[in-house]
Design an enzyme around this catalytic site. Structure first.
Site, mmCIF file in Angstrom:
data_model
loop_
_atom_site.group_PDB
_atom_site.id
_atom_site.type_symbol
_atom_site.label_atom_id
_atom_site.label_comp_id
_atom_site.label_asym_id
_atom_site.label_seq_id
_atom_site.Cartn_x
_atom_site.Cartn_y
_atom_site.Cartn_z
ATOM 1 N N GLU A 72 0.813 -1.214 0.000
ATOM 2 C CA GLU A 72 0.000 0.000 0.000
ATOM 3 C C GLU A 72 0.850 1.269 0.000
ATOM 4 O O GLU A 72 0.512 2.264 -0.672
ATOM 5 C CB GLU A 72 -0.946 -0.010 1.202
ATOM 6 C CG GLU A 72 -2.110 -0.962 1.077
ATOM 7 C CD GLU A 72 -1.735 -2.410 1.309
ATOM 8 O OE1 GLU A 72 -2.546 -3.299 0.966
ATOM 9 O OE2 GLU A 72 -0.623 -2.654 1.853
ATOM 10 N N HIS A 141 -10.814 -5.524 7.951
ATOM 11 C CA HIS A 141 -11.594 -5.369 6.718
ATOM 12 C C HIS A 141 -12.827 -4.483 6.910
ATOM 13 O O HIS A 141 -13.549 -4.246 5.955
ATOM 14 C CB HIS A 141 -12.062 -6.741 6.211
ATOM 15 C CG HIS A 141 -10.969 -7.607 5.680
ATOM 16 N ND1 HIS A 141 -9.984 -8.132 6.474
ATOM 17 C CD2 HIS A 141 -10.717 -8.038 4.419
ATOM 18 C CE1 HIS A 141 -9.161 -8.864 5.729
ATOM 19 N NE2 HIS A 141 -9.589 -8.824 4.489
#
Length: 338
Positions: A72, A141
């Site tokens: 990321e 998540h």
């Protein structure tokens, strides 16, 4: 291939899910501006973990829809470099909870580029983040960390609650001269269909939407919480004659302070709903804005209906954590009758 072809809809009468509207918005901007490109984990060959970018690599090529390593920080760092080089990159974080490694790139570099260079450079880039709970996903998540990004000067933060806004806010973010975080409520990706303008469609950043006019209490929310808020408003109108005004902020930074104040001046009561933890959440900023702009119009203190100050729980406890209709209803009744 046209944007409508990629979305799979009729260019004249589009009824799209939210995820289809995201894909339509990306396709429209890729077609409109050759500087626009998409990058992220699995966005090309697989079409993204939620299939939001499905078909885009075939339509626009692997140089404009780029699969990246699972890193990321590298994805956002590359987007910063691309933006400084004249591109309009749209980077995807698969889940908001995975964006922590990229936080330094966003707040130390992307957000500061205009200030650091005294206006000589900017970072016109977008970071898409599916966020929020409600799909029974594993740890990391389901987070709603919008407050961390709203707090950072130089970043704009928007979140849609309808397919039309998903397309329109994304287009506005891509065209913006500064970095924009687009938070997509994944619980709504395929929850319903809505009318979406065909072709180019942009929704101005910084403007809230009054989803339901009301006279008795103002309910401020955004993202996935907008749907249960509207359901509660209709329920209370029918059962008790309580007229709830529902304001979808949709732009969290900049915040539409004028619409917030105008609504409270009209109703005299306010409830703020969000699924992020309560402490230092964006709801606190909304409450502070009401105190600064409309204090003397308030009949009762501002109510907050939020997630809890705890990590999002797994599985069956998610529904308890989220501000579902029953908790929103209780908050509205406390504001009106308490």
């Amino acid at each position: 291939m046209s944007a409508a072809d990629v979305a799979g809809g009729d260019a004249e009468t589009e009824r799209l899910t939210l995820v289809e509207a995201v894909r339509e918005g990306l396709a429209a901007e890729l077609s409109r501006d050759e500087r626009v490109m998409v990058l992220g984990e699995d966005v090309g060959t697989n079409g993204g973990v939620f299939r939001a970018t499905e078909g885009l690599q075939e339509a626009f090529g692997p140089d404009r829809v780029v699969d990246t390593p699972l890193a990321e920080s590298a994805i956002v760092g590359s987007a910063i470099g691309l933006a400084l080089s004249g591109m309009r990159p749209v980077a995807e974080m698969q889940f908001m909870g995975f964006a922590s490694p990229a936080y330094d790139q966003l707040v130390s570099h992307a957000a500061r580029m205009r200030s650091r260079s005294r206006g000589q450079y900017a970072a016109p880039m977008v970071v898409r983040m599916p966020y929020g709970a409600g799909i029974d996903a594993p740890e990391h998540h389901s987070e709603s960390r919008e407050a961390a990004y709203v707090h950072e000067p130089g970043l704009k933060v928007v979140t849609p609650s309808t397919p039309a806004d998903a397309k329109g806010l994304l287009a506005a973010a891509i065209r913006d001269p500064d970095p924009v975080i687009v938070l997509e409520p994944k619980r709504l990706y395929r929850a319903f269909r809505g009318d979406v303008p065909a072709g180019e469609h942009a929704v101005p950043i910084g403007e809230a939407a009054v989803r339901r006019e009301g006279a008795d209490v103002s309910l401020f929310t955004w993202g996935a919480s907008t749907q249960p808020a509207l359901a509660v408003a209709e329920e209370l109108a029918g059962e008790r004659g309580i007229d709830v005004e529902v304001v979808d902020l949709r732009s969290l930074s900049p915040l539409d302070r004028g619409t917030i104040a105008d609504s409270v001046r009209k109703t005299g009561r306010a409830v703020v709903v969000h699924e992020a933890p309560q402490t230092a959440g964006v709801g606190a900023e909304v409450a502070a804005t009401i105190q600064e702009e409309a204090l003397y119009y308030l009949e009762v203190p501002v109510e907050r209906v939020t997630g809890f100050d705890a990590p999002v729980p797994l599985g069956s406890l998610e529904d308890y954590y989220l501000p579902q209709a029953v908790r929103i209803r209780a908050g509205v009744l406390d504001a009106v009758e308490g």
